[in-house]
Design a protein around this motif. Structure first.
Motif, mmCIF file in Angstrom:
data_model
loop_
_atom_site.group_PDB
_atom_site.id
_atom_site.type_symbol
_atom_site.label_atom_id
_atom_site.label_comp_id
_atom_site.label_asym_id
_atom_site.label_seq_id
_atom_site.Cartn_x
_atom_site.Cartn_y
_atom_site.Cartn_z
ATOM 1 N N ALA A 37 4.548 8.844 -11.975
ATOM 2 C CA ALA A 37 4.594 7.875 -10.883
ATOM 3 C C ALA A 37 3.194 7.368 -10.588
ATOM 4 C CB ALA A 37 5.208 8.492 -9.630
ATOM 5 N N MET A 38 3.123 6.224 -9.932
ATOM 6 C CA MET A 38 1.836 5.622 -9.589
ATOM 7 C C MET A 38 1.956 4.917 -8.250
ATOM 8 S SD MET A 38 -0.332 2.620 -11.569
ATOM 9 C CE MET A 38 0.662 1.272 -10.892
ATOM 10 N N SER A 87 -5.595 6.055 -15.763
ATOM 11 C CA SER A 87 -5.264 4.924 -14.900
ATOM 12 C C SER A 87 -6.385 3.906 -14.915
ATOM 13 C CB SER A 87 -5.004 5.390 -13.463
ATOM 14 O OG SER A 87 -6.169 5.961 -12.904
ATOM 15 N N LYS A 88 -6.013 2.643 -14.706
ATOM 16 C CA LYS A 88 -6.966 1.539 -14.611
ATOM 17 C C LYS A 88 -6.664 0.764 -13.338
ATOM 18 C CE LYS A 88 -7.549 1.006 -19.620
ATOM 19 N NZ LYS A 88 -7.426 0.073 -20.775
ATOM 20 N N GLY A 89 -7.711 0.520 -12.559
ATOM 21 C CA GLY A 89 -7.530 -0.129 -11.266
ATOM 22 C C GLY A 89 -7.992 0.803 -10.171
ATOM 23 N N GLU A 90 -8.838 0.316 -9.268
ATOM 24 C CA GLU A 90 -9.421 1.168 -8.247
ATOM 25 C C GLU A 90 -8.383 1.822 -7.343
ATOM 26 O OE1 GLU A 90 -12.376 -0.852 -6.040
ATOM 27 O OE2 GLU A 90 -13.696 -1.204 -7.755
ATOM 28 N N SER A 91 -7.273 1.125 -7.084
ATOM 29 C CA SER A 91 -6.279 1.671 -6.153
ATOM 30 C C SER A 91 -5.156 2.422 -6.847
ATOM 31 C CB SER A 91 -5.689 0.542 -5.306
ATOM 32 O OG SER A 91 -4.938 -0.355 -6.121
ATOM 33 N N ALA A 92 -5.149 2.440 -8.185
ATOM 34 C CA ALA A 92 -4.075 3.110 -8.922
ATOM 35 C C ALA A 92 -4.234 4.619 -8.846
ATOM 36 C CB ALA A 92 -4.060 2.649 -10.369
ATOM 37 N N LYS A 93 -3.229 5.300 -8.301
ATOM 38 C CA LYS A 93 -3.275 6.758 -8.164
ATOM 39 C C LYS A 93 -2.024 7.348 -8.832
ATOM 40 C CE LYS A 93 -6.047 6.935 -3.959
ATOM 41 N NZ LYS A 93 -6.491 5.543 -4.084
ATOM 42 N N PRO A 94 -2.182 7.940 -10.007
ATOM 43 C CA PRO A 94 -1.028 8.472 -10.751
ATOM 44 C C PRO A 94 -0.785 9.952 -10.491
ATOM 45 C CG PRO A 94 -2.929 8.442 -12.172
ATOM 46 C CD PRO A 94 -3.398 7.939 -10.827
ATOM 47 N N TRP A 95 0.432 10.390 -10.763
ATOM 48 C CA TRP A 95 0.756 11.815 -10.735
ATOM 49 C C TRP A 95 2.001 12.039 -11.588
ATOM 50 C CZ3 TRP A 95 1.727 8.587 -6.547
ATOM 51 C CH2 TRP A 95 3.042 8.502 -6.090
ATOM 52 N N ALA A 104 0.821 -1.218 0.000
ATOM 53 C CA ALA A 104 0.000 0.000 0.000
ATOM 54 C C ALA A 104 0.849 1.260 0.000
ATOM 55 C CB ALA A 104 -0.944 -0.008 1.195
ATOM 56 N N SER A 105 2.028 1.188 0.624
ATOM 57 C CA SER A 105 2.866 2.379 0.749
ATOM 58 C C SER A 105 3.846 2.540 -0.406
ATOM 59 C CB SER A 105 3.660 2.329 2.059
ATOM 60 O OG SER A 105 4.486 1.176 2.091
ATOM 61 N N ASP A 106 3.848 1.589 -1.340
ATOM 62 C CA ASP A 106 4.819 1.627 -2.430
ATOM 63 C C ASP A 106 4.356 2.535 -3.565
ATOM 64 O OD1 ASP A 106 6.398 -0.143 -1.108
ATOM 65 O OD2 ASP A 106 5.734 -1.908 -2.234
ATOM 66 N N PHE A 107 5.316 3.043 -4.320
ATOM 67 C CA PHE A 107 5.017 3.723 -5.566
ATOM 68 C C PHE A 107 6.167 3.453 -6.529
ATOM 69 C CE2 PHE A 107 7.299 6.815 -2.992
ATOM 70 C CZ PHE A 107 8.283 7.269 -3.859
ATOM 71 N N GLY A 108 5.908 3.614 -7.786
ATOM 72 C CA GLY A 108 6.931 3.396 -8.805
ATOM 73 C C GLY A 108 6.584 4.168 -10.044
#
Length: 463
Positions: free
Chosen positions: A147-148, A92-100, A64-68
Motif C-alpha cells: 500500500a502507499m 518509492s519516488k515522490g516526497e509524499s509517497a509513503k509505502p508499507w 492527503a488521507s487517501d491510500f491505495g
C-alpha cells in the motif's frame, strides 16, 4: 493519521477493492485498492513462487488521507498454525509517497482475525521490509499486499508469501489460558494493583477454551492493563515479542563527535530489542568511540537524550559507563518498598574499557518530551551526579520499570513492576524535570542549546 487509525482504515478499506483479476496461480487473486480515489496498480509474477511478484503503485492527485495499492488473497488452509512472512524490496519516488506492506488473517467473510503491518517503520537502506503473522486455525483466508499513501510511485519486487524462518511456542494455547495467566501475573507483580476493580475476578470475560485461540485474548489483556493506569504496561503479540528478543541496538545510531575542539557530544537515541549479545556489542562499540573523543573534550560533554524513546536501558547505561564511578546512580523501587540499586556492577551492565574514565567530567544532559521509558532511566542516572546540569523540557513521564512476562501462546506482557528512584532514593514522580527549562524550539531542534555550551565552557580554559 494515527497509526492505529491507519491500520483500522486499511482493514475496513478492503471493502473498496476495485477491478479484480485472476492471478497466475489460481489459488491467489489480486485487486487494486481505491482505484476510484486515483490509485493505479499492477503486478506480474506469483507471490507464492520462489521469485515472487513485482508490484507497481502510482497516484497523481490523491487526497492527503487517501491510500491505495495492490491486494492479494489466498486460502488459509496451507498456512494455518504456522508463522507466515510477507517480504519485499520496496522503493518509492515522490516526497509524499509513503509505502508499507501488510498481512492479515481473515475468518468468516468480513471478519479480520489478526493483522500485521510495516506502516510507521522506516525503510532500510536496501529497501527490504517484512512482516510476520502466525495464522490461527480458524482462519479461512489470507490477505496481503503493498500500500502507499500520498503522491508518487512505489515499486515492490520479490514480494513473497512464505513460511517464516522461525516458529513460536504456544500453538495450542486457548484464549482462556492466556487471559488467566495474564491476570495472575498482573495481580502478583503489578506496581499499582490497587487501581484494579475490587471485583476483577467477577468481571473476567468469557473466552474460548479451544486450542489455538490464544490470540483472541489480546483485546481483553490490553483492557486489563489499561485498568492499572500506570501509562506504561503494554502487551506484545507473540510475533512482536519474539522479534524483539532477537534484536538489539545499532551502534551507528549513536552520534559521537567533538564540538569546536573542546566539548564532546553524544546523541543517544533509543535502543530497541533485548538480545543480550547485541546489547553488549552496542555498549562496547559506543564506549570505544567515546574514549577516542574524551581526551580532547576538556570542557566536558553533552549527552543528548532528546530523541531517546526507550528500549534497553542497560545497553545505554553500559555505553555511557565512562561518566559513572563506583557509586550507585539510581534504582528500581518495588511495591513492597525495597530498592534494587543500579551501578556499574549491576548484573545486566556490560563492563566496558572506558568505565569511570570521565566520572568527574562536566556533563550537560539534554531532555525533552520524547525522552521516555528507558530513556528516562538514563536521565535519572545523571540526576544528582556532580558536575552535571540538565537542560530542555520535562520528559514523557514513564520513569518506571517494565518486566517481561511470557504468556502461554508466546505473547508477552511488559508490566510496570517498579518506579525509578535517583541515587538518593528519591522517587521520580512522573517526568524528569530538567534544571534549566528551554523553549520548545530549542528542545525540538537538533541543534545543541547555547545555554548548555555556555555552562560547560564557563569553567573551562580558553586554550
Amino acid at each position: 493519521m494515527p497509526k492505529r487509525l491507519l491500520i483500522s482504515t486499511l482493514i475496513l478499506g478492503i471493502g473498496a477493492i476495485m477491478v479484480s483479476k485472476s492471478h497466475a496461480d489460481p489459488k491467489v487473486s489480486s485487486s487494486t485498492l481505491n482505484r476510484d480515489l486515483g490509485y493505479q496498480s499492477s503486478s506480474t509474477g506469483d507471490p507464492v513462487s520462489r521469485r515472487g511478484a513485482q508490484v507497481s503503485i502510482s497516484a497523481e492527485q490523491p487526497k492527503a488521507s487517501d491510500f491505495g495499492g495492490m491486494i492479494f488473497t489466498t486460502i488459509a488452509e496451507p498456512w494455518t498454525n504456522r508463522v507466515v512472512r510477507v517480504s519485499a524490496v520496496v522503493e518509492s519516488k515522490g516526497e509524499s509517497a509513503k509505502p508499507w506492506i501488510w498481512l492479515r488473517a481473515d475468518g468468516s467473510p468480513g471478519k479480520s482475525l489478526k493483522f500485521a503491518t510495516s506502516a510507521g517503520r522506516p525503510l532500510l537502506a536496501n529497501g527490504h521490509v517484512s512482516v510476520d503473522l502466525r495464522i490461527p486455525p480458524d482462519a479461512e483466508s489470507i490477505a496481503f499486499g503493498v500500500a502507499m499513501r500520498g503522491k508518487g510511485k512505489t515499486s515492490a519486487r520479490e514480494l513473497r508469501l512464505d513460511v517464516s524462518d522461525y516458529s513460536l511456542p504456544g500453538d495450542e494455547a486457548s484464549a482462556e489460558q492466556v487471559y488467566s495467566e495474564a491476570l495472575r501475573v498482573v495481580l502478583e507483580n503489578a506496581y499499582r494493583p490497587g487501581n484494579l476493580p475490587e471485583n476483577l475476578q467477577e468481571l473476567k470475560p468469557e473466552l474460548s477454551m479451544q486450542p489455538g485461540t490464544g490470540y483472541q485474548a489480546e483485546k481483553p489483556v490490553r483492557a486489563l492493563l489499561l485498568q492499572l493506569h500506570d501509562s506504561h504496561s503494554i502487551f506484545r503479540s507473540a510475533e512482536d515479542a519474539y522479534l524483539r528478543s532477537i534484536s538489539g541496538g545499532d551502534p551507528r545510531s549513536v552520534s559521537v563527535k567533538l564540538i569546536d575542539g573542546n566539548v564532546g557530544y553524544a546523541l543517544m537515541p533509543g535502543v530497541g530489542g533485548s538480545d543480550g549479545e547485541l546489547g553488549r556489542r552496542f555498549a562496547v562499540e559506543v564506549d570505544e568511540r567515546l574514549m577516542r573523543v574524551n581526551g580532547d573534550a576538556r570542557c566536558g560533554w553533552v549527552v543528548d537524550l532528546r530523541r531517546n524513546t526507550g528500549g534497553n536501558m542497560w545497553a545505554m547505561i553500559s555505553a555511557l559507563g565512562m561518566f559513572f564511578g563506583e557509586e550507585h546512580f539510581g534504582g528500581f523501587k518495588s511495591r513492597d518498598g525495597s530498592v534494587e540499586w543500579w551501578s556499574l556492577r549491576y548484573p545486566s551492565v556490560t563492563e566496558v574499557a572506558g568505565a569511570a574514565l570521565a566520572h568527574d567530567a562536566k556533563v550537560a544532559v539534554l531532555l525533552g518530551p520524547r525522552t521516555a521509558s528507558a530513556g528516562e532511566a538514563v536521565a535519572v542516572s545523571f540526576v544528582g551526579r556532580e558536575n552535571t546540569m540538565s537542560f530542555g523540557a520535562p520528559t514523557r513521564g514513564k520513569a518506571t520499570a517494565n518486566k517481561r512476562f511470557q504468556l502461554p501462546d508466546g505473547s508477552a506482557i511488559f508490566l510496570t513492576t517498579a518506579v525509578d528512584v535517583d541515587r538518593f532514593g528519591q522517587e521520580i514522580d512522573g517526568a524528569v524535570v530538567p534544571d534549566v527549562l528551554l523553549s520548545e524550539d530549542d528542545v525540538m531542534s537538533s541543534d545543541i542549546p547555547q545555554e548548555a555550551l555556555n555552562w560547560l565552557r564557563s569553567s573551562c580554559s580558553s586554550r
